[in-house]
Write a protein that holds these residues in place. Structure first.
Motif, short mmCIF file in Angstrom:
data_model
loop_
_atom_site.label_atom_id
_atom_site.label_comp_id
_atom_site.label_asym_id
_atom_site.label_seq_id
_atom_site.Cartn_x
_atom_site.Cartn_y
_atom_site.Cartn_z
N ALA A 226 32.33 36.01 36.77
CA ALA A 226 32.33 35.67 38.67
C ALA A 226 34.09 34.48 38.07
O ALA A 226 34.87 34.61 39.15
CB ALA A 226 31.56 34.73 38.27
N ARG A 227 33.88 34.08 36.97
CA ARG A 227 36.09 33.74 37.22
C ARG A 227 36.90 34.55 36.70
O ARG A 227 37.64 34.38 37.23
CB ARG A 227 35.20 32.83 35.42
N THR A 228 36.42 36.02 36.16
CA THR A 228 37.35 36.86 36.55
C THR A 228 37.93 37.16 37.95
O THR A 228 38.95 37.00 38.45
CB THR A 228 37.21 38.13 35.97
N PHE A 229 36.93 37.33 38.73
CA PHE A 229 36.70 37.68 39.77
C PHE A 229 37.90 36.63 41.12
O PHE A 229 38.98 36.92 42.30
CB PHE A 229 36.03 37.85 40.67
N HIS A 230 37.24 34.93 40.34
CA HIS A 230 37.86 33.63 41.34
C HIS A 230 39.57 34.13 41.01
O HIS A 230 39.82 33.85 41.85
CB HIS A 230 37.09 32.83 41.12
N ASN A 231 39.10 34.07 39.19
CA ASN A 231 41.15 34.24 39.09
C ASN A 231 41.75 35.45 39.96
O ASN A 231 42.90 34.80 39.65
CB ASN A 231 41.39 33.97 37.78
N ALA A 232 41.11 36.24 40.30
CA ALA A 232 42.15 37.34 40.92
C ALA A 232 41.68 37.60 42.47
O ALA A 232 43.43 38.36 42.88
CB ALA A 232 40.93 38.64 40.73
N LEU A 233 41.51 36.95 43.17
CA LEU A 233 41.53 36.61 44.48
C LEU A 233 42.52 35.72 45.29
O LEU A 233 42.94 34.80 44.37
CB LEU A 233 40.76 36.09 44.73
#
Length: 269
Positions: A226-233
């Motif tokens: 979820a943190r990875t996705f947050h940083n990618a968006l």
């Protein structure tokens, strides 16, 4: 069949990680054991050591094990109401702010999800020539990824598609199967990717769809993803989960719910 001790479980996990490049630590131990027991029953082996020997002597079983562990269950427009929201709400909202959008279909398996997304995108682009989009489709399993890239499906797997969708986006081959047309394939870039690497496939993404994948992950792995996705968006970018999945307490503050039933969220600043 009951296994009450290790019986070579650790050695078998090491073999899986080295040979199949699947990190067992990324999955719940009970899940790994259930998948292994399924294959052991099919091969007539009674413990982990015996099954490991079987793997060494029967190469075709490696592919059976890979499929059992990665569980590539997917279909076109799975949960049609979610795709309806993507079509009517999410993509139109994104195109209001920009002319080009970037989507990541994470854990794409054999490709039904990214092609479903591409069909929606293609129809929007056909109606408005000023907009465009790119879909990144990734999976850790390069065998299913190869199939996804080929974009060939049986008539049975096309059951949820309308005649219009099939005619517009697929070509019927001599053997009765259907292949995604070049213009549909052009919207998708298929790439191998390990979701647990901590690195997104790209940055500044407008939408990430990762559905029915994290149900096999540990709570820690779910939070890290979820943190990875947050940083990618991008700010205000969308994160679409599977209907049975959820955000952990440690990361739920990173996203704002858009539709709790559909499990659609927006990146929170």
């Amino acid at each position: 069949m009951t296994i009450t001790k290790d019986d070579g479980f650790s050695a078998l996990k090491r073999f899986i990680e080295q040979t199949l490049k699947i990190q067992c630590s990324n999955y719940k131990e009970d899940y790994i054991k259930r998948r292994l027991l399924s294959r052991m029953r099919s091969t007539g082996t009674t413990n982990y050591e015996e099954y490991l020997k079987y793997l060494h002597n029967n190469a075709p079983e490696l592919e059976n094990l890979r499929n059992a562990l990665t569980i590539n269950v997917t279909e076109f427009f799975r949960d049609a109401d979610v795709y309806d929201m993507v079509k009517k709400e999410i993509l139109p909202a994104l195109f209001k702010g920009r002319k080009t959008i970037r989507i990541w279909c994470a854990g794409c398996s054999t490709g039904e999800e990214p092609y479903s997304m591409a069909m929606i995108l293609a129809d929007i682009m056909a109606a408005d020539k000023t907009v465009s989009g790119q879909i990144f489709a990734t999976d850790i399993d390069e065998v299913v990824l190869k199939k996804a890239k080929e974009g060939i499906y049986t008539e049975k797997s096309m059951a949820k598609l309308t005649d219009t969708q099939i005619h517009r986006h697929f070509t019927k081959l001599p053997d009765g199967t259907f292949q995604a047309k070049p213009q549909l394939q052009a919207l998708i870039r298929f790439r191998p990717h390990d979701l647990m690497s901590g690195q997104p496939i790209s940055r500044y993404l407008d939408m990430i769809s990762c559905r029915n994948v994290t149900i096999y992950f540990t709570e820690k792995q779910k939070d890290e993803l979820a943190r990875t996705f947050h940083n990618a968006l991008v700010p205000g970018g969308y994160y679409v989960m599977g209907k049975t999945e959820y955000l952990g307490r440690e990361v739920e503050g990173l996203f704002v719910p858009v539709n709790s039933i559909m499990k659609v969220y927006k990146r929170k600043e």
